[in-house]
Write a protein that holds these residues in place. Structure first.
Motif, PDB file in Angstrom:
ATOM      1  N   UNK A 102       0.831  -1.206   0.000  1.00 29.35           N
ATOM      2  CA  UNK A 102       0.000   0.000   0.000  1.00 29.35           C
ATOM      3  C   UNK A 102       0.866   1.257   0.000  1.00 29.35           C
ATOM      4  N   UNK A 103       1.977   1.231   0.725  1.00 28.78           N
ATOM      5  CA  UNK A 103       2.872   2.400   0.773  1.00 28.78           C
ATOM      6  C   UNK A 103       3.407   2.730  -0.615  1.00 28.78           C
ATOM      7  N   UNK A 104       3.642   1.698  -1.417  1.00 36.48           N
ATOM      8  CA  UNK A 104       4.159   1.899  -2.773  1.00 36.48           C
ATOM      9  C   UNK A 104       3.086   2.332  -3.768  1.00 36.48           C
ATOM     10  N   UNK A 105       1.829   1.940  -3.511  1.00 36.11           N
ATOM     11  CA  UNK A 105       0.768   2.125  -4.502  1.00 36.11           C
ATOM     12  C   UNK A 105      -0.169   3.296  -4.237  1.00 36.11           C
ATOM     13  N   UNK A 106      -0.311   3.718  -2.980  1.00 28.86           N
ATOM     14  CA  UNK A 106      -1.338   4.701  -2.624  1.00 28.86           C
ATOM     15  C   UNK A 106      -0.724   5.913  -1.946  1.00 28.86           C
ATOM     16  N   UNK A 107      -1.516   6.975  -1.887  1.00 34.76           N
ATOM     17  CA  UNK A 107      -1.111   8.135  -1.118  1.00 34.76           C
ATOM     18  C   UNK A 107      -1.061   7.780   0.357  1.00 34.76           C
ATOM     19  N   UNK A 108      -0.391   8.583   1.182  1.00 38.17           N
ATOM     20  CA  UNK A 108      -0.174   8.234   2.590  1.00 38.17           C
ATOM     21  C   UNK A 108      -1.439   7.915   3.390  1.00 38.17           C
ATOM     22  N   UNK A 109      -2.461   8.786   3.356  1.00 42.24           N
ATOM     23  CA  UNK A 109      -3.661   8.481   4.142  1.00 42.24           C
ATOM     24  C   UNK A 109      -4.377   7.260   3.585  1.00 42.24           C
ATOM     25  N   UNK A 110      -4.510   7.181   2.269  1.00 47.30           N
ATOM     26  CA  UNK A 110      -5.191   6.033   1.658  1.00 47.30           C
ATOM     27  C   UNK A 110      -4.455   4.730   1.954  1.00 47.30           C
TER      28      UNK A 110
ATOM     29  N   UNK B 159       1.987   5.329   9.067  1.00 44.07           N
ATOM     30  CA  UNK B 159       1.571   6.458   9.895  1.00 44.07           C
ATOM     31  C   UNK B 159       2.541   7.628   9.739  1.00 44.07           C
ATOM     32  N   UNK B 160       3.842   7.352   9.734  1.00 40.69           N
ATOM     33  CA  UNK B 160       4.827   8.430   9.582  1.00 40.69           C
ATOM     34  C   UNK B 160       4.661   9.158   8.248  1.00 40.69           C
ATOM     35  N   UNK B 161       4.373   8.406   7.190  1.00 43.07           N
ATOM     36  CA  UNK B 161       4.167   9.041   5.880  1.00 43.07           C
ATOM     37  C   UNK B 161       2.913   9.917   5.895  1.00 43.07           C
ATOM     38  N   UNK B 162       1.856   9.448   6.542  1.00 45.09           N
ATOM     39  CA  UNK B 162       0.620  10.229   6.621  1.00 45.09           C
ATOM     40  C   UNK B 162       0.816  11.477   7.492  1.00 45.09           C
ATOM     41  N   UNK B 163       1.604  11.355   8.548  1.00 42.58           N
ATOM     42  CA  UNK B 163       1.915  12.535   9.363  1.00 42.58           C
ATOM     43  C   UNK B 163       2.740  13.532   8.557  1.00 42.58           C
TER      44      UNK B 163
ATOM     45  N   UNK C 294      -1.856  14.486   6.432  1.00 40.10           N
ATOM     46  CA  UNK C 294      -3.198  13.916   6.263  1.00 40.10           C
ATOM     47  C   UNK C 294      -3.746  13.267   7.533  1.00 40.10           C
ATOM     48  N   UNK C 295      -2.912  13.137   8.574  1.00 40.91           N
ATOM     49  CA  UNK C 295      -3.390  12.676   9.882  1.00 40.91           C
ATOM     50  C   UNK C 295      -2.839  13.600  10.957  1.00 40.91           C
ATOM     51  N   UNK C 296      -3.456  13.542  12.118  1.00 41.10           N
ATOM     52  CA  UNK C 296      -3.042  14.387  13.237  1.00 41.10           C
ATOM     53  C   UNK C 296      -1.647  13.990  13.710  1.00 41.10           C
ATOM     54  N   UNK C 297      -0.849  14.976  14.032  1.00 43.27           N
ATOM     55  CA  UNK C 297       0.550  14.756  14.394  1.00 43.27           C
ATOM     56  C   UNK C 297       0.725  14.025  15.719  1.00 43.27           C
ATOM     57  N   UNK C 298      -0.215  14.166  16.632  1.00 42.64           N
ATOM     58  CA  UNK C 298      -0.040  13.563  17.953  1.00 42.64           C
ATOM     59  C   UNK C 298      -0.403  12.080  18.010  1.00 42.64           C
ATOM     60  N   UNK C 299      -0.871  11.536  16.905  1.00 45.38           N
ATOM     61  CA  UNK C 299      -1.286  10.136  16.890  1.00 45.38           C
ATOM     62  C   UNK C 299      -0.103   9.196  17.112  1.00 45.38           C
TER      63      UNK C 299
ATOM     64  N   UNK D 267     -11.616  10.188  12.539  1.00 47.74           N
ATOM     65  CA  UNK D 267     -11.012  10.814  13.709  1.00 47.74           C
ATOM     66  C   UNK D 267      -9.500  10.984  13.604  1.00 47.74           C
ATOM     67  N   UNK D 268      -8.873  10.327  12.664  1.00 44.98           N
ATOM     68  CA  UNK D 268      -7.421  10.447  12.497  1.00 44.98           C
ATOM     69  C   UNK D 268      -7.048  11.728  11.759  1.00 44.98           C
TER      70      UNK D 268
END
Length: 188
Positions: A82-90, A139-143, A147-152, A185-186
């Motif tokens: 998924x990391x290779x194929x999709x955007x970070x949140x997706x 999660x690190x890529x989405x942060x 696209x996700x909250x930093x404190x997660x 919520x993320x």
């Protein structure tokens, strides 16, 4: 994945083939009839003799471990795919959806291993380390892209996901609806 898994496939081609046949047959039998399926039935499904099963898996727990590790490896490989194929949140969302599907279908397997090995066993520690490594990547890529909250923290998210799947008769559709709420919520 940098953490070596607690069980590995054999190196020799014929042993690897039998190992794969047995793990596949066990996974299917456990899904259909539960983890108390007879080892003789699993050997029959795999098309090998019971002696071949016992040479590779000296007891039921060893076979359960192999099936569990195989499933965890799939969960981890899925994260990297998924990391290779999709955007970070997706990618994170798709992985969590696959994780929910895996967890809903494997509760009895994990439960029996927990009884046999203990929840704090080295076996589970290694499996959890691999899952955390794969999840942290997503999660690190989405942060990083906002696209996700930093404190997660990953463990908080995985505990939420685990809570979704703990219901005794959890319907997969309901589990995915609950996951959609968590995913909303993320976002910041």
């Amino acid at each position: 994945m940098t953490t070596p898994f607690p069980t590995t496939r054999p190196a020799r081609a014929d042993a690897r083939r039998n190992y794969d046949l047995l793990v596949t047959a066990a996974r299917e039998a456990f899904a259909e009839h539960g983890t108390d399926t007879s080892l003789e039935e699993i050997a029959r499904r795999a098309g090998v003799g019971i002696g071949t099963l016992y040479r590779r898996f000296p007891n039921r727990t060893a076979l359960l471990e192999a099936v569990y590790v195989d499933e965890i490896q799939i969960v981890c490989r899925t994260a990297y795919g998924f990391a290779d194929e999709l955007g970070p949140f997706d990618a994170l969302a798709a992985w969590l959806r696959s994780f929910v599907g895996y967890t809903v279908s494997k509760k009895s397997l994990a439960g029996e291993l927990t009884v046999a090995l203990g929840k704090d066993s080295e076996f589970f520690s290694v499996c959890k380390a691999n899952v955390r490594e794969a999840g942290e990547l997503l999660l690190d890529a989405a942060k990083a892209d906002g696209s996700v909250r930093q404190e997660l923290e990953l463990m908080d998210i995985l505990r939420l996901v685990g809570g979704i799947t703990m219901g005794r008769d959890m319907d997969p559709d309901q589990a995915h609806r609950l996951l959609d709420i968590v995913l909303a919520g993320l976002k910041p």
